[in-house]
Design an enzyme around this catalytic site. Structure first.
Site, PDB file in Angstrom:
ATOM      1  CG  ASP A  73       6.751  -1.582   1.147  1.00 36.00           C
ATOM      2  OD1 ASP A  73       6.654  -1.674  -0.104  1.00 36.00           O
ATOM      3  OD2 ASP A  73       7.315  -2.454   1.839  1.00 36.00           O
ATOM      4  CG  HIS A 131       2.020  -1.146   6.503  1.00 32.92           C
ATOM      5  ND1 HIS A 131       1.296  -1.510   5.401  1.00 32.92           N
ATOM      6  CD2 HIS A 131       3.223  -0.750   6.039  1.00 32.92           C
ATOM      7  CE1 HIS A 131       2.029  -1.342   4.309  1.00 32.92           C
ATOM      8  NE2 HIS A 131       3.191  -0.878   4.675  1.00 32.92           N
ATOM      9  CG  ASP A 152       4.687  -6.286  -0.118  1.00 36.13           C
ATOM     10  OD1 ASP A 152       3.696  -7.038  -0.163  1.00 36.13           O
ATOM     11  OD2 ASP A 152       5.854  -6.691   0.066  1.00 36.13           O
ATOM     12  CD  GLU A 178      12.355  -0.758  -2.373  1.00 35.91           C
ATOM     13  OE1 GLU A 178      12.460  -1.285  -3.504  1.00 35.91           O
ATOM     14  OE2 GLU A 178      13.017   0.232  -2.021  1.00 35.91           O
ATOM     15  CE1 TYR A 185       4.984  -6.277   3.136  1.00 35.91           C
ATOM     16  CE2 TYR A 185       5.095  -4.064   4.055  1.00 35.91           C
ATOM     17  CZ  TYR A 185       5.542  -5.011   3.154  1.00 35.91           C
ATOM     18  OH  TYR A 185       6.563  -4.707   2.293  1.00 35.91           O
ATOM     19  CD  GLU A 198       5.186  -7.313  -3.732  1.00 29.46           C
ATOM     20  OE1 GLU A 198       4.226  -8.125  -3.670  1.00 29.46           O
ATOM     21  OE2 GLU A 198       5.319  -6.373  -2.945  1.00 29.46           O
ATOM     22  NE  ARG A 234      10.771  -6.180   3.867  1.00 35.57           N
ATOM     23  CZ  ARG A 234      10.376  -7.205   3.126  1.00 35.57           C
ATOM     24  NH1 ARG A 234       9.156  -7.217   2.621  1.00 35.57           N
ATOM     25  NH2 ARG A 234      11.186  -8.207   2.875  1.00 35.57           N
TER      26      ARG A 234
END
Length: 560
Positions: free
Chosen positions: A107, A373, A105, A109, A326, A18, A328
């Site tokens: 997740d 995570h 990532d 998103e 990570y 990203e 989040r």
């Protein structure tokens, strides 16, 4: 090693992440047979205005919304005008690749970005999903050897939330424009967060303070302080005994006013005091769990004065440059490798006596926690101390906070003894009065050597604070060095700070930890809330918006 072997067998590979910073770090771990490029976030989204709607859809009634509500809520995705060059560049790079690796990532998103890239790039080469929790050489090489397919469940979850956000915002916001002011916005989480801040301010406005008094005494030997706790067997009223309108909640307490407290203090002045009881019990405090997103935001606010958005920006840089995992995450668990690294540093820096016999494990108590995570921790199989990182400024301070918390989570409990003493006397006017004092001595600091958690209440005692009382036994006589009445006033509920609003949203299961920073930023940018010091204060505009929403869209802002 893995990267070289796979490159030799697969040919040229395009890796898409990203962010440019993440791409640069990963490229440093891969050989010349890998092209590492950035999508710079999402490349597609629902249309933001009429000019973005494709010509073939412009005449459709639902096109402005970007969601076909008559056909199972099918979304209309368009490439952001600012991303058309990015997409063109990625397509050109893909023509020279034998395989596409999507390393966004892990997740919702990130999974959605990966899916949109496939939909838009339409690759004719094999596509694999590559995921990792930290950006280190070892983690990247393991990810190359453990690729998978895109997780359609995560993609669907992100899409559902995006559609809900659009339906809420596009249907409710125009009502605010017509009834209150142009340019206002409503949001699925944003409006509930605003309502929480407004409701707290209403409680403060409706609050009536109550006065209450007690007596503070200093006793010898030891010159220690005690407070009047009971009169004739009834507990002396404290702040918790009053309602928000200043009324006493029950009849089983004694409410002292200034005159009564002063007269009682005078009547006790020349009387004999003795110890009525001494209760001593072991004190034990276990370490705090490693950080998850929300606890990192809260603690960075308390200890470093950082807002949620600032904390996440710094944590993002630390992650992208390979310093932390990570950022989040709902998880408070550590991998076996991380536990070993933390325990090794405990033994090295504090001594083996600070290590518990078995590694510590932590289980999340957060509603709807999703623990794909690890917790937020220093990256790598061996942790770098803050001094070894070469970091400075904000990044150094946040890394140090994460490092200390992680290491402390694998240390022994703090141990000691807590003591409660009751002291009695009979006033010249006949009342039987009892004073109380408490103390705590820490005999083994354990994890407190490495880390002490902050508090939202500035008057709260730190976990490492010690209060020593003299050695006392029941029946011991005491002399009074000082005796004086003390007045107090109940306080209204404190305004939310960023830290306490994050905690409130999480405890109520509202929104996702990854969105809290942006939500708090949004309600300030929209003019609904402003900061006074660290407190979040609602503007009058927020009262108007919340009142309208409560009256006409009550279900949409119901946080109960």
């Amino acid at each position: 090693m893995v990267a070289r072997e796979m490159a030799a067998t697969k040919g040229r590979r395009l890796v898409i992440v990203e962010s440019p910073a993440k791409a640069k770090t990963i490229a440093g771990y891969l050989g010349k047979d890998y092209m590492v490029e950035s999508s710079i976030g999402h490349i597609r989204d629902l249309p933001n205005n009429a000019s973005e709607i494709p010509a073939k859809d412009k005449d459709k009634a639902w096109a402005r919304l970007g969601v076909n509500v008559d056909d199972e809520f099918q979304p209309l995705y368009v490439v952001d005008s600012r991303k058309k060059k990015v997409v063109a560049d990625l397509k050109a790079k893909l023509k020279n690749a034998d395989e596409l690796l999507l390393a966004t990532d892990e997740d919702r998103e990130g999974e959605a970005i990966a899916w949109h890239l496939v939909q838009e790039l339409k690759p004719k080469v094999p596509v694999r999903r590559m995921v990792f929790h930290e950006i280190t050489r070892g983690a990247i090489e393991r990810a190359l050897g453990q690729t998978r397919e895109i997780d359609s469940h995560l993609v669907d979850a992100q899409e559902a939330r995006r559609i809900l956000d659009r339906l809420y915002g596009y249907e409710v916001s125009p009502v605010l424009w017509r009834k209150i002011m142009q340019g206002l916005s409503a949001g699925r989480v944003q409006s509930v967060a605003t309502r929480l801040v407004v409701q707290r301010e209403r409680e403060r406005m409706e609050f009536f303070a109550a006065d209450y008094w007690d007596i503070v005494a200093t006793f010898d030997p030891g010159s220690f302080t005690a407070r009047l706790a009971a009169v004739d067997g009834k507990r002396v009223a404290q702040g918790r005994d009053f309602s928000s309108v200043g009324e006493l909640k029950g009849s089983d307490v004694v409410h002292l006013d200034e005159a009564t407290a002063g007269a009682l203090a005078q009547a006790l002045g020349d009387q004999s005091f003795a110890v009525r009881s001494v209760e001593s019990k072991p004190y034990r405090r276990s370490p705090y769990a490693p950080f998850r997103t929300t606890t990192l935001q809260q603690e960075a606010s308390r200890k470093l004065g950082y807002g949620a958005a600032r904390t996440m920006q710094i944590a993002q840089r630390l992650y992208e440059n390979g310093f932390v995992t990570y950022m989040r995450t709902d998880s408070i668990t550590l991998s076996g490798t991380a536990v070993s690294a933390a325990r090794a540093q405990v033994a090295e820096l504090y001594g083996r006596e600070y290590l518990p016999e078995a590694p510590r494990t932590y289980v999340s108590k957060v509603k709807n926690a999703q623990e794909a995570h690890e917790a937020i921790r220093p990256a790598g199989e061996a942790f770098r101390t803050p001094a070894q990182t070469g970091l400075s400024g904000d990044e150094f301070r946040l890394y140090e906070l994460i490092w200390m918390r992680t290491v402390a989570s694998q240390m022994r409990d703090a141990e000691g003894r807590s003591v409660s003493v009751r002291i009695g006397a009979t006033a010249a006017t006949g009342e039987h009065c009892e004073f109380s004092a408490s103390g705590r001595v820490i005999t083994f600091h354990g994890f407190l050597k490495a880390y002490v958690e902050g508090h939202d209440d500035p008057d709260a005692d730190r976990d490492d604070r010690e209060t020593r009382l003299p050695n006392l036994e029941e029946g011991d006589p005491l002399s009074v060095a000082e005796l004086s009445p003390a007045g107090h006033e109940t306080r209204p509920p404190a305004r939310y700070t960023e830290a306490t609003l994050v905690r409130e949203l999480e405890e109520r299961g509202i929104g996702r930890p990854s969105t809290y920073a942006s939500i708090i930023g949004t309600i300030q940018d929209r003019g609904y809330v402003y900061k006074k010091g660290t407190a979040l204060v609602p503007a009058w505009l927020a009262f108007a918006v919340v009142r309208l929403l409560e009256r006409h869209f009550a279900r949409l802002v119901d946080y109960n």
